[in-house]
Design an enzyme around this catalytic site. Structure first.
Site, PDB file in Angstrom:
ATOM      1  N   ASP A  99       0.831  -1.201   0.000  1.00  0.00           N
ATOM      2  CA  ASP A  99       0.000   0.000   0.000  1.00  0.00           C
ATOM      3  C   ASP A  99       0.868   1.255   0.000  1.00  0.00           C
ATOM      4  O   ASP A  99       2.027   1.203   0.432  1.00  0.00           O
ATOM      5  CB  ASP A  99      -0.896   0.020   1.245  1.00  0.00           C
ATOM      6  CG  ASP A  99      -1.933  -1.089   1.230  1.00  0.00           C
ATOM      7  OD1 ASP A  99      -2.297  -1.535   0.123  1.00  0.00           O
ATOM      8  OD2 ASP A  99      -2.367  -1.501   2.320  1.00  0.00           O
TER       9      ASP A  99
ATOM     10  N   TYR B  97       7.145  -8.467   8.661  1.00  0.00           N
ATOM     11  CA  TYR B  97       6.753  -7.067   8.710  1.00  0.00           C
ATOM     12  C   TYR B  97       7.055  -6.453  10.076  1.00  0.00           C
ATOM     13  O   TYR B  97       7.058  -7.147  11.095  1.00  0.00           O
ATOM     14  CB  TYR B  97       5.248  -6.913   8.465  1.00  0.00           C
ATOM     15  CG  TYR B  97       4.774  -7.314   7.096  1.00  0.00           C
ATOM     16  CD1 TYR B  97       4.820  -6.425   6.031  1.00  0.00           C
ATOM     17  CD2 TYR B  97       4.234  -8.584   6.874  1.00  0.00           C
ATOM     18  CE1 TYR B  97       4.355  -6.786   4.775  1.00  0.00           C
ATOM     19  CE2 TYR B  97       3.765  -8.951   5.622  1.00  0.00           C
ATOM     20  CZ  TYR B  97       3.831  -8.052   4.576  1.00  0.00           C
ATOM     21  OH  TYR B  97       3.374  -8.420   3.337  1.00  0.00           O
TER      22      TYR B  97
ATOM     23  N   ASP C 299      -6.449   1.417   8.545  1.00  0.00           N
ATOM     24  CA  ASP C 299      -5.160   2.068   8.775  1.00  0.00           C
ATOM     25  C   ASP C 299      -5.382   3.544   9.089  1.00  0.00           C
ATOM     26  O   ASP C 299      -6.515   4.045   9.064  1.00  0.00           O
ATOM     27  CB  ASP C 299      -4.196   1.876   7.595  1.00  0.00           C
ATOM     28  CG  ASP C 299      -4.679   2.521   6.307  1.00  0.00           C
ATOM     29  OD1 ASP C 299      -5.389   3.546   6.373  1.00  0.00           O
ATOM     30  OD2 ASP C 299      -4.337   2.010   5.227  1.00  0.00           O
TER      31      ASP C 299
ATOM     32  N   ARG D  38      -3.024  -4.925   8.230  1.00  0.00           N
ATOM     33  CA  ARG D  38      -4.094  -4.006   8.625  1.00  0.00           C
ATOM     34  C   ARG D  38      -5.213  -4.754   9.348  1.00  0.00           C
ATOM     35  O   ARG D  38      -5.758  -4.278  10.348  1.00  0.00           O
ATOM     36  CB  ARG D  38      -4.687  -3.323   7.384  1.00  0.00           C
ATOM     37  CG  ARG D  38      -3.880  -2.174   6.854  1.00  0.00           C
ATOM     38  CD  ARG D  38      -4.575  -1.546   5.672  1.00  0.00           C
ATOM     39  NE  ARG D  38      -4.537  -2.384   4.490  1.00  0.00           N
ATOM     40  CZ  ARG D  38      -5.493  -2.421   3.570  1.00  0.00           C
ATOM     41  NH1 ARG D  38      -6.590  -1.713   3.726  1.00  0.00           N
ATOM     42  NH2 ARG D  38      -5.370  -3.188   2.497  1.00  0.00           N
TER      43      ARG D  38
END
Length: 310
Positions: A41, A69, A83, A178
């Site tokens: 994203d 991550y 988010d 997310r």
């Protein structure tokens, strides 16, 4: 630049899309055939492998990688995108303490069912979910199938803000961080969103060995030889193969046309050295790798059939 093939380990900056990075790499390398694996994203940063030239044929192979991550979870907030960039739906002033947050985060370790967020590129009936959301469609009526994912590990760390926590997540492909942040917030009954995200690792690609756009620009100005930064298709395939065969001119031609090559016809390779399912690097008579093959059983015995050409 001509005949450029390979994979670039790009470190994507925040504020641009994965497609923006495709256009950037096209300009920098002067070629049109560029793709990427594993969309990030605009809010996200980190590892975004870029496929150049014949390396675009490796896309499906590289999409199956596990990921690592590092994300910032912000509690006390719920948005439509899960988010920090989304429309605020709810807020909460009561923030759980660190111990509760850590316990909630760790409860997601293991195999879980996850429903992709409505603001994602997953396709339903040939249309991306975010297109439904942006068009004003009633997203509650869209049947979004859940998927099985694996969270191998989650560690939760403190920040200098009482409502923000660092999540380090190792997971399988297809995981939406997310959604994890939102689910943690829901479990804690205060709401939660992803405030930032950095992909640290995707398969063999590590952020410590990646290149930022600024580095690429500077490197091009100084040397002009950006192709030296690419990982070759052969090196990529080596990570998936456990055998190798070199074919003479006759069998090279057959294999390059997609034919299976029976091992018993190759004098230098005993059949006993191969097992069904073996992944094989296939080299032509010029000793140049041209495909990744697989050992399968055919009517006349075991053979190596090309699966991915480069």
């Amino acid at each position: 630049m001509n005949n450029i093939n390979g994979v670039l380990n790009l470190n994507k900056p925040a504020g641009c899309s994965s497609h923006d990075m495709v256009y950037f790499v096209r300009r920098m390398f002067g070629i049109k055939k560029v793709g990427h694996t594993g969309t990030l994203d605009p809010i996200a940063t980190g590892v975004l492998p870029m496929l150049l030239g014949s390396a675009t044929k490796l896309s499906d192979l590289l999409l199956n990688h596990d990921k690592v991550y590092s994300a910032v979870l912000k509690l006390g907030l719920t948005t439509d995108t899960m988010d920090i960039t989304g429309k605020i739906l709810k807020t909460c002033d009561i923030i759980p303490d660190y111990g509760e947050v850590r316990e909630a985060a760790e409860s997601f370790i293991g195999g879980i069912e996850q429903t992709p967020p409505i603001y994602s590129a997953v396709k339903i009936n040939g249309r991306k979910l975010y297109e439904y959301a942006r068009s004003g469609a009633d997203t509650e009526e869209i049947n979004i199938p859940s998927r099985k994912i694996n969270i191998y590990s989650i560690t939760c760390g403190k920040t200098d803000k009482s409502d923000e926590f660092i999540l380090n997540i190792s997971c399988s492909k297809g995981t939406y961080v997310r959604s994890i942040c939102s689910d943690i917030g829901e479990k804690l009954k205060c709401g939660g969103v992803m405030a930032s995200l950095c992909r640290i690792k995707s398969g063999r690609f590590d952020i410590s060995e990646s290149y930022t756009p600024e580095y690429l620009k500077d490197y091009a100005d100084k040397s002009g030889n950006l192709s030296s930064l690419l990982i070759s298709c052969e090196d990529i395939l080596k990570g998936f193969a456990n055998k190798k065969i070199v074919l003479d001119e006759f069998y090279s031609k057959l294999a390059k046309n997609g034919a299976e090559i029976y091992i018993k016809k190759l004098w230098d390779y005993p059949e006993s050295d191969f097992n069904l399912g073996d992944k094989v690097l296939m080299y032509g008579f010029e000793n140049i790798c041209f495909a990744l093959g697989e050992i399968k059983n055919y009517d006349d015995g075991i053979a190596c059939k090309p699966q991915i050409f480069i």
